[in-house]
Design a protein around this motif. Structure first.
Motif, PDB file in Angstrom:
ATOM      1  N   ARG A   1      40.012  48.729  28.449  1.00 30.00           N
ATOM      2  CA  ARG A   1      40.235  48.431  30.007  1.00 30.00           C
ATOM      3  C   ARG A   1      38.870  49.258  30.489  1.00 30.00           C
ATOM      4  NH1 ARG A   1      44.257  45.432  28.088  1.00 30.00           N
ATOM      5  NH2 ARG A   1      45.796  45.055  29.460  1.00 30.00           N
TER       6      ARG A   1
ATOM      7  N   PRO B   1      47.355  44.468  37.606  1.00 30.38           N
ATOM      8  CA  PRO B   1      45.933  44.339  36.966  1.00 30.38           C
ATOM      9  C   PRO B   1      45.602  43.074  36.725  1.00 30.38           C
ATOM     10  CG  PRO B   1      47.679  44.863  35.415  1.00 30.38           C
ATOM     11  CD  PRO B   1      48.282  45.133  36.650  1.00 30.38           C
TER      12      PRO B   1
ATOM     13  N   ILE C   1      39.382  46.397  38.208  1.00 31.40           N
ATOM     14  CA  ILE C   1      39.562  46.801  36.536  1.00 31.40           C
ATOM     15  C   ILE C   1      39.078  45.565  35.756  1.00 31.40           C
ATOM     16  CG2 ILE C   1      41.921  45.770  36.635  1.00 31.40           C
ATOM     17  CD1 ILE C   1      42.634  47.528  34.331  1.00 31.40           C
TER      18      ILE C   1
ATOM     19  N   PHE D   1      38.640  43.910  31.936  1.00 33.20           N
ATOM     20  CA  PHE D   1      39.075  43.963  30.536  1.00 33.20           C
ATOM     21  C   PHE D   1      37.839  43.411  29.574  1.00 33.20           C
ATOM     22  CE2 PHE D   1      42.237  42.804  33.620  1.00 33.20           C
ATOM     23  CZ  PHE D   1      43.172  43.629  33.242  1.00 33.20           C
TER      24      PHE D   1
END
Length: 413
Positions: free
Chosen positions: A258, A342, A348, A350
């Motif tokens: 993350r 998320p 955010i 990944f």
């Protein structure tokens, strides 16, 4: 019992398979796909991401894109890039990456098994992504990318595949640009095919490892074809979809790390202080990659820290709550950094573990924020959650090596 059906694959001529085979459509964006196919007119991305051959102003989900995909596939068959086997076969697909080997059986699985949850899921799907692949599969009249399935290993199945591999020559054997070796054997003996089918009838469940959107789309196209053909018998090809079935003991899940763009208005010191209640924080000597559950690496302001998740901050008996991705989300990303969802939060990103810790450093060094290196989820975690009927948190698993698209195509009618 799981149904496994042989099929007459549409597949590349051996001399071109290394140029046709492509990464799955969903691991790159349109611009990256355009870059990948430069100087390669044979790449299957011309089918899977047909927008790359149209004007950039055209929406990737426009009807023209799906029509282009179908036409490109037709032309590839007409021009002899693809051939089709005369009889229904099964295939063995071996991948070797960094010395790790995974060997799967390629065939078709049943949309009824999908509906009855014999094929188990562990992820939610997005309607827009499903609609895209439904349109693609329906217009191309084919499953163009295999679903990555797993099952609890049975030695007799692995032994039978090994015997065939030891006895017969492969039809394909090539190493892709990422140094993953791909080798394929064709099983065209009726008795051997039947023996594999009987063995899979003893397998109670199959599990989707990767490809939830492709599986859901294949199911919906099959149901649509049933409505259009009310006299269907259940034997038609649209009742089945393309899959590769791997034993669980051979699979390798990489961490899914993350990166958060900012500290939610906190200074670095304030952020570190807030972590103390749920995490033990230790400055690391250089890069830190966790070596066991309930640990994480954190990169902040040019420094690595080792995080240990304090006991009592999660339920070890809950198949989802004890996942490291859940602990990080519930105790840090949400309450401290304000990442409530998320799946949708733009703050955010990944990062697949195959990109390494250097990628996390690059993101933080160039854009600030904070990055977390996680210990990978296991295949047992995946199966336990699927068996319990629950859904894994988003971006919990990153499987490598990826199955190549374009090696096997399953025609629906």
């Amino acid at each position: 019992m799981a149904i496994l059906k042989p099929f007459a694959a549409i597949r590349p001529v051996p001399s071109l398979v290394d140029r046709v085979a492509a990464l799955p459509y969903d691991v790159m964006n349109t611009d990256e796909a355009r870059e990948m196919v430069q100087n390669n007119p044979y790449s299957f991305l011309h089918v899977d991401r047909a927008e790359i051959d149209l004007d950039p102003s055209i929406d990737p989900y426009d009807d023209q894109v799906y029509a282009k995909a179908a036409d490109t596939l037709k032309q590839m068959r007409t021009h002899g890039i693809y051939i089709q086997d005369d009889t229904a076969c099964l295939y063995i697909y071996r991948e070797i990456m960094y010395g790790r080997i995974q060997i799967g059986l390629v065939g078709c699985v049943s949309i009824d098994d999908y509906k009855k949850d014999i094929i188990k899921k562990h992820e939610l799907t997005r309607a827009d992504k499903e609609a895209d692949r439904i349109h693609h599969v329906d217009t191309c009249n084919a499953n163009t990318g295999p679903i990555f399935l797993t099952y609890r290993s049975e030695q007799c199945i692995s032994n039978a595949m090994k015997h065939w591999m030891d006895t017969y020559a492969p039809i394909y054997d090539f190493t892709a640009e990422d140094n993953v070796r791909h080798t394929v054997w064709k099983i065209d003996d009726a008795c051997t095919i039947l023996s594999f089918q009987k063995e899979f009838e003893k397998i109670p469940y199959l599990y989707i490892a990767d490809g939830h959107h492709r599986a859901a789309s294949a199911y919906h196209v099959g149901m649509k074809r049933r409505e259009e053909n009310p006299a269907y018998t259940g034997e038609e090809e649209f009742n089945y979809f393309l899959a590769v079935l791997f034993p669980d003991e051979q699979l390798h899940i990489w961490p899914y790390n993350r990166y958060v763009h900012d500290l939610n208005g906190l200074t670095s010191q304030e952020f570190l202080e807030k972590l103390n209640s749920d995490f033990e924080i230790t400055p690391a000597d250089g890069r830190y990659e966790p070596t066991k559950r309930h640990q994480a690496g954190m990169y902040l302001d040019g420094k690595w820290y080792a995080l240990t998740f304090r006991s009592g901050t999660f339920d070890e008996n809950d198949p989802i709550d004890h996942l490291d991705v859940s602990i990080l989300q519930n105790n840090l990303l949400d309450p401290i950094l304000g990442i409530k969802d998320p799946r949708t939060d733009k703050r955010i990103d990944f990062v697949g573990g195959i990109r390494g810790l250097a990628e996390l450093e690059r993101l933080v060094d160039e854009k600030q924020g904070v990055a977390f290196a996680l210990y990978p989820t296991t295949v047992d975690d995946l199966m336990d959650i699927a068996d319990s009927g629950k859904i894994m948190p988003p971006k919990s698993t990153w499987f490598e090596p990826k199955l190549r698209s374009g090696i096997f195509i399953h025609e629906l009618s």
